[in-house]
Design an enzyme around this catalytic site. Structure first.
Site, PDB file in Angstrom:
ATOM      1  N   SER A  79       4.282 -10.198 -11.338  1.00 23.84           N
ATOM      2  CA  SER A  79       3.412 -11.312 -11.562  1.00 23.84           C
ATOM      3  C   SER A  79       2.545 -11.669 -10.294  1.00 23.84           C
ATOM      4  O   SER A  79       1.589 -11.224 -10.208  1.00 23.84           O
ATOM      5  CB  SER A  79       4.475 -12.392 -11.873  1.00 23.84           C
ATOM      6  OG  SER A  79       3.972 -13.584 -12.447  1.00 23.84           O
ATOM      7  N   LYS A 124       5.773 -17.575 -21.350  1.00 25.13           N
ATOM      8  CA  LYS A 124       4.776 -18.599 -20.929  1.00 25.13           C
ATOM      9  C   LYS A 124       3.472 -17.691 -21.028  1.00 25.13           C
ATOM     10  O   LYS A 124       3.469 -16.333 -20.919  1.00 25.13           O
ATOM     11  CB  LYS A 124       4.859 -18.927 -19.515  1.00 25.13           C
ATOM     12  CG  LYS A 124       5.477 -17.691 -18.357  1.00 25.13           C
ATOM     13  CD  LYS A 124       5.559 -18.326 -17.054  1.00 25.13           C
ATOM     14  CE  LYS A 124       6.024 -17.266 -16.094  1.00 25.13           C
ATOM     15  NZ  LYS A 124       7.468 -16.845 -16.356  1.00 25.13           N
TER      16      LYS A 124
END
Length: 620
Positions: A172, A446
């Site tokens: 990420s 998300k």
């Protein structure tokens, strides 16, 4: 790629470290690892006698945090590399084959981001191919994306293709040195207990690579069980994205200009497509950050959550292009940062909590337009992690829908969405304060791509009403009460110091006695999710599940401030969160902010003692 076949003599030339346990770990590594770069790393550490570094690398293993397995790339059982990814996939296969009767029909989805490290040869793409190779060697079909994709595409594909599980190779927004292995269950949500612990146990039972096939990157090209889901999944995702588009006609004539940065990651192409799906012209890309770059060359750190200091190129381009809104997705495009040029007042970079107030309002506003009967809201939910703003709770209280909190980490939200859907409920918005948003329930994760398009539409709609995002945020606060919050962190690279800090808090006023005040304010409730204690409950037991693997303590103060200290699940940080929730009509924002600033400073100084504990404060 150098080949080593576990010949004992091949390792005998390395001198003993003097520690039999370490010698055994070194021998095991050199017997199993077939990546000549990580082998060379370990050989040089042994030759140089770097015992501390060797112990860190070899004498512990990674465990599942809030975002799966995540660590620095390089040699060692505690790092991300070819061998640990093969071991992890063998354990995952072993667990899935026991749990999922039709694994050989359903298969697994594998995706990857744009990360890579030259010195260890560990690119995300290579690690994804090795993940696929392990599964293919056991005749499990693999849906391996042919190019990098946003993280939410993997759970989306798991559900769309009916796969048994999914793996995303990503770290990420972590520093460039890191990589990770994120596992999704068949419901599309990230794995949580008990699956995570059972998979770890299975990994430890399958440490030796099964065969040379596990190391064969070429298997993904030659094996008929491998398919590429990219075209189908991208097309389905963009089609379903239209369910979040409420004002396409307005979008087509929108005069606003948008700038987008993909932070050297995967987001550029996908955000462009999402904008076109919503009827917008594509956003203006930041040229220096548009293309993949595993070194993240133009940013201090690849985390848009850090705000203006890392959005510099985006803001400069926006000023040059006269664009009012800047959107930035993190390198794997699951998070979204937003900034707005407020006429004459410079740039406002919204916090995750502020963006959630706007997005939560927007999603309910549009839902209500389509469902005017108040009774319909009985089946509507919004979710947030417990360290996030309570603004959605204020919405729910006034508007009559449901709000629930989960533990930190979107895996808890994803699993709760799945549970609620089974009883006919709809989650229309969910978020975590670290700029992770989910509009609708397109995917139980998300999603920065869909959120970028939704923010653009909201901005266009408000612009048509002569309102900016920031003006609307203040309108929301006037209606539902000001929610002023502060989120930050300190860095601590020494795990024993973290233990000591939290032990001191739990025994602050004598053994087993927590602090009674913070910044001179009385503490009225304490919840310690690590131990399961909650002073606000009649039985003193926390409603949220106990999580012994990390620290998290929440203090509720007499003046209404809620403050939480917790360790990060992905980085060497202690995070702190404070929020002041005022009742509707109380518009003294500056007084609330001053009060919050005072409590936040006291929380840090009294409980964490940064100077005494050599903690590194966040650079802003």
């Amino acid at each position: 790629m150098g080949d080593v076949n576990g010949d004992l003599n091949a390792n005998s030339r390395y001198r003993s470290t003097g520690d039999p346990q370490l010698d055994k770990a070194v021998h095991q590594w050199l017997t199993w690892d077939k990546n000549h770069r990580t082998r060379a790393q370990l050989e040089s550490l042994v030759a140089a006698g770097c015992l501390g570094d060797l112990r860190k690398r070899l004498c512990s293993r990674m465990s599942f945090g809030t975002a799966g397995l995540r660590a620095a790339m390089g040699a060692g059982f505690s790092r991300i590399n070819d061998l640990t990814v093969i071991q992890s996939t063998q354990g995952l296969y072993s667990y899935l084959s026991r749990y999922c009767a039709d694994l050989s029909r359903r298969g697994v989805v594998v995706g990857f981001d744009t990360r890579g490290q030259e010195e260890s040869g560990c690119s995300s793409q290579r690690l994804a191919k090795l993940t696929a190779a392990v599964m293919l060697s056991r005749d499990v079909p693999v849906h391996l994306f042919s190019t990098f994709v946003p993280t939410p595409y993997v759970p989306y594909a798991v559900r769309k293709l009916g796969a048994a599980a999914g793996v995303m190779i990503t770290a990420s927004h972590n520093p460039k040195e890191d990589n990770g292995y994120k596992v999704y269950w068949c419901n599309g949500a990230q794995i949580s207990s008990p699956h995570d612990k059972e998979i770890l146990r299975s990994i430890e039972e399958q440490l030796e690579p099964w065969s040379s096939s596990c190391w064969d990157e070429g298997l993904v090209e030659s094996c008929s069980l491998r398919t590429d889901p990219l075209t189908k999944i991208n097309s389905c995702y963009m089609d379903e994205l239209t369910s979040l588009c409420f004002h396409r006609d307005l979008n087509r004539i929108c005069p606003l200009k948008f700038v987008h940065s993909s932070f050297h990651g995967v987001g550029h192409v996908f955000v462009q497509q999402a904008f076109l799906t919503f009827g917008f012209a594509p956003p203006i890309p930041v040229p220096e950050q548009k293309d993949p770059d595993p070194n993240f060359s133009s940013v201090r750190c690849p985390n848009p959550e850090e705000g203006a200091s890392v959005l510099e190129l985006s803001l400069l381009l926006a000023e040059k292009e006269n664009a009012r809104i800047v959107l930035a997705t993190d390198p794997d495009a699951d998070r979204l940062a937003v900034a707005e040029n407020s006429d004459g007042c410079g740039w406002k970079v919204f916090t995750g909590n502020e963006l959630a107030a706007l997005l939560g309002w927007w999603m309910f506003f549009n839902w209500k337009e389509a469902h005017p009967d108040p009774a319909d809201s009985q089946k509507v939910y919004m979710l947030a992690t417990t360290v996030s703003s309570k603004i959605l709770q204020a919405f729910a209280r006034i508007e009559g829908f449901h709000f629930e909190e989960t533990l930190p980490g979107f895996k808890w939200i994803g699993n709760r969405i799945h549970e609620l859907s089974k009883t006919g409920n709809t989650v229309i918005f969910a978020f975590e304060e670290s700029i992770g948003f989910l509009c609708g329930s397109l995917v139980p994760e998300k999603d920065g791509v869909s959120s970028a398009a939704v923010v653009a539409e909201m901005a266009a709609y408000l612009h048509n009403k002569n309102l900016s995002l920031n003006q609307q945020l203040h309108n929301i606060y006037q209606t539902y009460g000001y929610h002023v919050s502060k989120t930050s962190y300190v860095v601590c690279n020494d795990p024993p110091t973290i233990q000591k800090i939290f032990s001191r808090i739990r025994n602050f006023d004598g053994e087993g006695s927590y602090p009674k005040t913070c910044g001179g304010e009385q503490i009225v409730h304490i919840r310690d999710v690590t131990t399961g204690y909650d002073s606000s409950q009649p039985d003193l037991r926390s409603v949220l599940p106990v999580t012994r693997s990390s620290h998290m303590i929440t203090f509720t103060l007499q003046n209404g401030v809620v403050a939480t200290l917790r360790t990060s699940g992905t980085e060497p940080k202690i995070k702190f969160y404070t929020e002041y929730c005022a009742s509707p009509g109380n518009s003294e924002a500056s007084r609330l902010e001053e009060e919050l600033r005072k409590i936040t400073a006291a929380l840090l100084d009294e409980f964490l003692e940064p100077e005494r504990n050599n903690l590194i404060r966040r650079c802003v």
